[in-house]
Write a protein that holds these residues in place. Sequence first.
Motif, PDB file in Angstrom:
ATOM      1  N   LYS A 177       0.831  -1.209   0.000  1.00 13.12           N
ATOM      2  CA  LYS A 177       0.000   0.000   0.000  1.00 13.12           C
ATOM      3  C   LYS A 177       0.862   1.255   0.000  1.00 13.12           C
ATOM      4  CE  LYS A 177      -3.845   2.204   2.446  1.00 13.12           C
ATOM      5  NZ  LYS A 177      -4.776   2.094   3.598  1.00 13.12           N
ATOM      6  N   SER A 178       1.986   1.221   0.703  1.00 16.58           N
ATOM      7  CA  SER A 178       2.870   2.388   0.741  1.00 16.58           C
ATOM      8  C   SER A 178       3.497   2.649  -0.625  1.00 16.58           C
ATOM      9  CB  SER A 178       3.960   2.205   1.799  1.00 16.58           C
ATOM     10  OG  SER A 178       4.922   1.247   1.396  1.00 16.58           O
ATOM     11  N   TYR A 220       1.931   2.126  -3.482  1.00 15.17           N
ATOM     12  CA  TYR A 220       0.872   2.853  -4.185  1.00 15.17           C
ATOM     13  C   TYR A 220       0.842   4.316  -3.741  1.00 15.17           C
ATOM     14  CZ  TYR A 220      -1.389  -1.220  -6.363  1.00 15.17           C
ATOM     15  OH  TYR A 220      -1.667  -2.321  -7.150  1.00 15.17           O
ATOM     16  N   ARG A 221       0.980   4.537  -2.459  1.00 17.55           N
ATOM     17  CA  ARG A 221       0.948   5.913  -1.938  1.00 17.55           C
ATOM     18  C   ARG A 221       2.101   6.721  -2.536  1.00 17.55           C
ATOM     19  NH1 ARG A 221      -0.823   8.554   2.956  1.00 17.55           N
ATOM     20  NH2 ARG A 221       0.474  10.384   3.346  1.00 17.55           N
ATOM     21  N   ASP A 222       3.284   6.130  -2.591  1.00 20.23           N
ATOM     22  CA  ASP A 222       4.439   6.840  -3.149  1.00 20.23           C
ATOM     23  C   ASP A 222       4.236   7.163  -4.627  1.00 20.23           C
ATOM     24  OD1 ASP A 222       5.663   6.686  -0.688  1.00 20.23           O
ATOM     25  OD2 ASP A 222       6.962   5.000  -1.222  1.00 20.23           O
ATOM     26  N   ALA A 236       1.852   9.989  -4.968  1.00 18.38           N
ATOM     27  CA  ALA A 236       2.558  11.239  -4.663  1.00 18.38           C
ATOM     28  C   ALA A 236       3.417  11.675  -5.845  1.00 18.38           C
ATOM     29  CB  ALA A 236       3.418  11.053  -3.419  1.00 18.38           C
ATOM     30  N   ILE A 255      -3.090  13.021  -0.813  1.00 21.74           N
ATOM     31  CA  ILE A 255      -2.350  11.803  -1.169  1.00 21.74           C
ATOM     32  C   ILE A 255      -2.856  10.597  -0.375  1.00 21.74           C
ATOM     33  CG2 ILE A 255      -0.105  10.662  -1.000  1.00 21.74           C
ATOM     34  CD1 ILE A 255       1.166  13.356  -1.736  1.00 21.74           C
ATOM     35  N   GLY A 256      -3.045  10.760   0.927  1.00 17.18           N
ATOM     36  CA  GLY A 256      -3.481   9.645   1.753  1.00 17.18           C
ATOM     37  C   GLY A 256      -4.845   9.120   1.339  1.00 17.18           C
ATOM     38  N   ARG A 278      -6.367   9.502  -1.589  1.00 16.85           N
ATOM     39  CA  ARG A 278      -6.309   8.909  -2.932  1.00 16.85           C
ATOM     40  C   ARG A 278      -5.635   7.540  -2.901  1.00 16.85           C
ATOM     41  NH1 ARG A 278      -5.273  13.872  -7.280  1.00 16.85           N
ATOM     42  NH2 ARG A 278      -6.833  15.264  -6.387  1.00 16.85           N
ATOM     43  N   ALA A 279      -4.599   7.402  -2.086  1.00 15.48           N
ATOM     44  CA  ALA A 279      -3.931   6.098  -1.974  1.00 15.48           C
ATOM     45  C   ALA A 279      -4.875   5.056  -1.388  1.00 15.48           C
ATOM     46  CB  ALA A 279      -2.682   6.226  -1.110  1.00 15.48           C
ATOM     47  N   ASN A 280      -5.679   5.450  -0.397  1.00 11.20           N
ATOM     48  CA  ASN A 280      -6.659   4.529   0.173  1.00 11.20           C
ATOM     49  C   ASN A 280      -7.662   4.072  -0.876  1.00 11.20           C
ATOM     50  OD1 ASN A 280      -5.626   4.540   2.776  1.00 11.20           O
ATOM     51  ND2 ASN A 280      -6.936   6.211   3.468  1.00 11.20           N
TER      52      ASN A 280
END
Length: 220
Positions: free
Chosen positions: A142-143, A145-147, A150, A159-160, A162-164
């Motif tokens: 998941k991190s 995807y978050r990166d 970003a 960002i948080g 949208r990543a979720n």
Amino acid sequence: MGKNVTGVGRPRASGAAASSRSAREAVLEAAGELFTGAGYAATTTRAIAERAGLRQASLYYHFPSKEDILAALLAATVRPSLDVAGGLSGGEAPAAARLWALAYADIRLLGGARHNLGALYLLPEIASPNLAPFRAERAQLKSVYRDLVAETGAPAESIGVRANLVFGLVESVAIIRRDDPVLDVEAHAVEGADGVLRLAGLPEPGAALRTTARALLTRS
């Protein structure tokens, strides 16, 4: 959940055959079928051993508990995607193409596996201390995807969220597959990856971006 399945399995192996890699894979195959069919709570290690064609003692040689079998099955739903993510990192390709590629590969993994193991994410047993390694690997994915979200230039404050949403969209293929076992995996992977880019706030992906993303997967 369905009833416990304890039908007659293949002839029981013992000795060298029972300790082979093929025996371990037989246990995982049998457990994947039973956990996603009869249900995790309703499935016993005896049922798994019988379906795998093994003695119960041979099953315990490979997996000390039913929860250890579950952990191995769940690991197989995230580690291949982490490998893909590793191959996509540090490249010069646009973040949008790398994000599309990861989502496409991830959806194909969850949607195209022999058994719908992603549906097991909803089990209460996921919170068990013994499944902490799986939870850590899933959090690591998941991190990634978050990166990537970003890197696409999303506003910091979104960002948080949208990543979720991106991660939820990818994993939703397990729920879709539960309701539609014969779903078109390729179509869902393409449309799902397109949807991931929309959730990241990017323009509608075109054929050129998809081609670039698929090329990244062949090299990763």
